[in-house]
Scaffold this motif. Structure first.
Motif: not given
Length: 254
Positions: A232-244
């Motif tokens: 879950l943490r990895t998914l959120i970090v990945a989404f956040g990086t792509v979005i940013g």
């Protein structure tokens, strides 16, 4: 709208509802879709904020078992409402360009906070080691900042809330995600009321996107409960990086 545009908005709504429940950032799916069918940026942003509200409500329903029985949780809701109203006023009353340049760095910064949560906790202190008063003030401040952002733009609101709350709450990531869903629903309801009264909402687009986010939000919330914390943490970090990075590219390209 023709049939292809309706299909695009339905698909975007389903995906956005699921992504918002898992990690946040689903608005970056529906917002470009609304632009693609011909809405100008501000009406698209306002309509998008209204459209994703049902998905947030469905996420709360799907994650309600993980909500803590914590009296302080309900004390966060007035702060969330006030912060959202401030963000909505900023959107409707001020030029967006300066904030558009700041938003990508806020998203990337929130993602970094979540990615390096354990080292940061060693620097600022574990939530269990903080006094009750300091913990309360810190959580309220995190919620205030996150919901001002949510009222203004909203994309990656989930990433920002999870990152801030995970740093200051002694709770599992699934429980933090459930709190994030509740606060996101409050943000969504507040933006719905403000923009319905004062914003240029395209109600036809909302009528297509909103039901799809409702289905996606419930599915995503149920999925979160089955994911191990590391995944879950990895998914959120990945989404956040792509979005940013996407927001930075879009802001610098204008």
């Amino acid at each position: 709208m023709d049939l292809s545009q309706v299909a695009l908005l339905v698909a975007a709504g389903l995906a956005a509802g699921t992504v918002n429940a898992v990690a946040g950032g689903g608005s970056l799916i529906t917002f470009p879709a609304l632009i693609a069918i011909g809405l100008p940026p501000v009406p698209a942003n306002v309509s998008n904020s209204v459209s994703v509200f049902p998905g947030y409500v469905a996420s709360v329903a799907g994650s309600r078992a993980d909500l803590p029985e914590w009296r302080g949780l309900w004390r966060l809701l007035p702060t969330a409402v006030l912060g959202t109203v401030v963000g909505c006023v900023l959107l409707l009353a001020t030029p967006a360009r300066a904030f558009e340049l700041v938003v990508p760095f806020l998203v990337l910064g929130a993602t970094a906070v979540l990615a390096f949560q354990d080292p940061l906790r060693r620097l600022v202190g574990h939530p269990a080691e903080l006094s009750a008063r300091r913990r309360t003030v810190t959580v309220q401040a995190m919620v205030a900042v996150g919901t001002v952002y949510g009222g203004y733009f909203g994309a990656a609101l989930g990433v920002m809330l999870v990152a801030g709350l995970a740093l200051v709450l002694d709770a599992t990531l699934a429980r933090v995600s459930a709190i994030k869903n509740l606060l996101s629903a409050v943000v969504g309801l507040t933006t719905l009321v403000v923009f319905a009264l004062f914003g240029p909402v395209n109600w036809a687009a909302v009528a297509v996107v909103a039901p799809a986010t409702l289905v996606g939000g419930y599915v995503g919330a149920r999925l979160v409960r089955r994911l191990p914390p590391v995944v879950l943490r990895t998914l959120i970090v990945a989404f956040g990086t792509v979005i940013g990075l996407y927001l930075l590219w879009r802001a610098l390209g204008q």
